[in-house]
Enzyme design. Structure first.
Site, short mmCIF file in Angstrom:
data_model
loop_
_atom_site.label_atom_id
_atom_site.label_comp_id
_atom_site.label_asym_id
_atom_site.label_seq_id
_atom_site.Cartn_x
_atom_site.Cartn_y
_atom_site.Cartn_z
N LEU A 183 0.87 -1.17 0.00
CA LEU A 183 0.00 0.00 0.00
C LEU A 183 0.91 1.23 0.00
O LEU A 183 1.41 1.65 1.04
CB LEU A 183 -0.92 0.00 1.23
CG LEU A 183 -2.18 -0.87 1.15
CD1 LEU A 183 -1.84 -2.34 0.90
CD2 LEU A 183 -3.01 -0.74 2.43
N ILE A 184 1.13 1.77 -1.18
CA ILE A 184 2.14 2.81 -1.36
C ILE A 184 1.51 4.19 -1.43
O ILE A 184 0.52 4.40 -2.14
CB ILE A 184 3.01 2.52 -2.61
CG1 ILE A 184 4.20 3.47 -2.67
CG2 ILE A 184 2.17 2.55 -3.88
CD1 ILE A 184 5.24 3.07 -3.69
N LYS A 265 -8.57 3.65 7.34
CA LYS A 265 -7.59 2.57 7.21
C LYS A 265 -8.27 1.22 7.03
O LYS A 265 -7.80 0.37 6.26
CB LYS A 265 -6.68 2.54 8.45
CG LYS A 265 -5.71 3.71 8.53
CD LYS A 265 -4.70 3.66 7.41
CE LYS A 265 -3.69 4.80 7.50
NZ LYS A 265 -2.81 4.70 8.66
N GLY A 287 3.58 0.65 5.62
CA GLY A 287 4.73 1.31 6.24
C GLY A 287 4.44 1.78 7.65
O GLY A 287 5.13 2.67 8.15
N CYS A 456 15.74 13.01 -19.57
CA CYS A 456 16.33 11.98 -18.71
C CYS A 456 16.69 10.82 -19.62
O CYS A 456 16.30 10.79 -20.79
CB CYS A 456 15.38 11.54 -17.60
SG CYS A 456 13.90 10.69 -18.19
#
EC number: 2.8.1.4
Length: 482
Positions: A183-184, A265, A287, A456
């Site tokens: 879960l980022i 959550k 995290g 880039c």
């Protein structure tokens, strides 16, 4: 050129069958990563090491750097493989290789030997060390903490002159453990926890809950793509984006202020569990660290876990913030996290740190769960390798150019390390360096009368940043792809 890959020590203590499986998977991972640099490259596995042989000397630094970022590798030896006849021949070859390096330094010689020989490893160390000491007047033998350690490996009739030793990231090869879904959010915690599971051998997929529009998703895509490209590109992974704004709106309207954080959550875990079940993923990764925010007390974490049977892994649970930031700095995600747009869609004035299950469930009875089902059903799922292609479609209004005009300036947005390793020089046009993670705060300080051509190496980051700058109202940006 030749590299000897040394295995992570925990691999070497596995049973024979498990060790062979891990080595086979690591060999495949190395091939998958390095084939982009040299298609003729050979990767050969042995019981206690893996050999990498390549012909394109121009790719030496790139190959070496890539190897240091593949999970499962303890360290890499860059070697020169030569035949030898006797101990004196070993000394002469060592002298030719190390003379300049040892001048004015203290040194010792360390030898590893495999095969049948008329001499022992210690005898080679003494002979070569004594010879080097005699022939290099300014050098001096020092067996403890020398300035230079001369590493030699003797295998049958071959001598490996070790030109350099480079540390890997260790861990288990990706694919030796089962898949997980991270879960980022793009911040410090989720990027570090994702890295830690990759390093432990898991293929990490990404699930992002969008609370703040396109700019937020672009930023998180950058982080996920960076992590995958840097540490996990041996495997295909998914990036799943879920528009959570309708869920947040329902929570704000239906849920009591103090319970909002825990309820949010719980909704995220429910949604992520559905995604994990859909794709056969065994665990979720977050995290969260104990006590860091109100929803991360033991009581609240237990209530959050209760909404799903899916295993939730929290690798940072006992870490403090300083430690997490230091890890983010080491893996290169610190600058992403510092500049990530933050969206607090649910802010409680007095969030509960010890939620009561009955109260939470009572609040959730007012929630319309069809909204949650709908956003999960409409989730955007892409192969992370397609982020570049998808971004190209999204920034169709941002022109891609291969040349430049009188008013154009090329903006090199690579990281400082990449710019130092391979400086960009283009004749006939000015080149300005501004790392991508500073664009959000520093681009406005540039001369806005100029047209800025973002560049880039692979074109992914430049397209993402071009879209972001366009959304911020800067029309004087293009993507430079020569």
């Amino acid at each position: 050129m030749k590299f000897i890959i040394k295995l992570f020590p925990e691999i070497t203590i596995k049973s024979q069958s498990v060790r062979l499986r891990f080595i086979k998977i690591l060999t495949g991972n190395i091939r998958n990563v390095l084939k982009h640099y040299d298609e003729t490259l050979a990767v050969v596995r042995h019981w206690d090491n893996i050999e990498v042989r390549a012909k394109d000397e121009n790719q030496r630094l790139a190959i070496r750097d890539a190897l240091t970022r593949i999970p499962g590798i303890h360290h890499i030896l860059e070697v020169e493989d030569v035949p030898f006849t006797d101990m004196h021949d070993i000394f002469e070859k060592a002298l030719a290789q190390y003379r300049e390096q040892l001048e004015g330094k203290t040194f010792c010689v360390r030898v590893k030997r495999r095969g049948k020989h008329e001499f022992s490893s210690i005898e080679v160390e003494r002979y070569v060390g004594g010879g080097l000491n005699q022939h290099i007047e300014s050098a001096r033998v020092k067996l403890t903490n020398p300035d230079v350690t001369v590493h030699l490996e003797v295998e049958d009739d071959r001598l490996l002159l070790i030109k350099g030793r480079y540390e890997g990231i260790g861990g288990f090869p990706i694919g030796t453990q089962e898949d997980v879904l991270s879960l980022i959010s793009g911040g410090f915690d989720s990027s570090v926890s994702s890295y830690m599971l990759m390093r432990r051998g898991c293929r990490v997929h990404y699930c992002f809950f969008n609370l703040g529009g396109a700019a937020h998703e672009i930023g998180v895509r950058q982080v996920a793509h960076y992590l995958w490209n840097r540490f996990g590109s041996s495997h295909r992974v998914r990036f799943v984006a879920i528009n959570f704004e309708p869920v947040v709106g329902e929570i704000l309207e239906k849920v009591d202020d103090g319970q909002m954080g825990v309820v949010l959550k719980r909704m995220m875990v429910r949604a992520a569990s559905k995604v994990a079940e859909r794709y056969g993923v065994q665990a979720l990764v977050t995290g969260e660290a104990l006590g860091q925010v109100s929803s991360q007390t033991l009581t609240n974490l237990r209530l959050i876990d209760n909404v799903s049977d899916t295993l939730i892994l929290r690798p940072l649970i006992s870490y403090d913030k300083e430690h997490i930031i230091n890890l983010a700095r080491q893996i290169g995600t610190e600058d992403f996290a510092r500049t990530m747009p933050e969206y607090c869609g649910v802010i409680s004035k007095s969030p509960t740190v010890k939620a009561i299950k009955a109260k939470i469930e009572a609040e959730e009875e007012n929630f319309d769960f069809s909204i949650l089902d709908k956003v999960v059903e409409e989730a955007n799922n892409v192969d992370i390798r397609e982020i570049a292609q998808q971004t190209q479609q999204e920034v169709v209004e941002v022109e891609t150019v291969s040349g430049f005009g009188a008013n154009d300036v090329i903006l090199d947005i690579r990281s400082v390390d990449e710019q130092d390793d391979k400086p960009l020089k283009v004749e006939g046009v000015d080149v300005v360096s501004l790392p991508f993670y500073k664009l959000s705060t520093k681009f406005g300080d540039l001369d806005q009368s100029k047209t800025w051509l973002l560049w880039c190496e692979r074109g992914v980051m430049s397209r993402l940043q071009a879209l972001y700058l366009r959304e911020q109202g800067f029309a004087n940006v293009k993507v430079y792809r020569p």
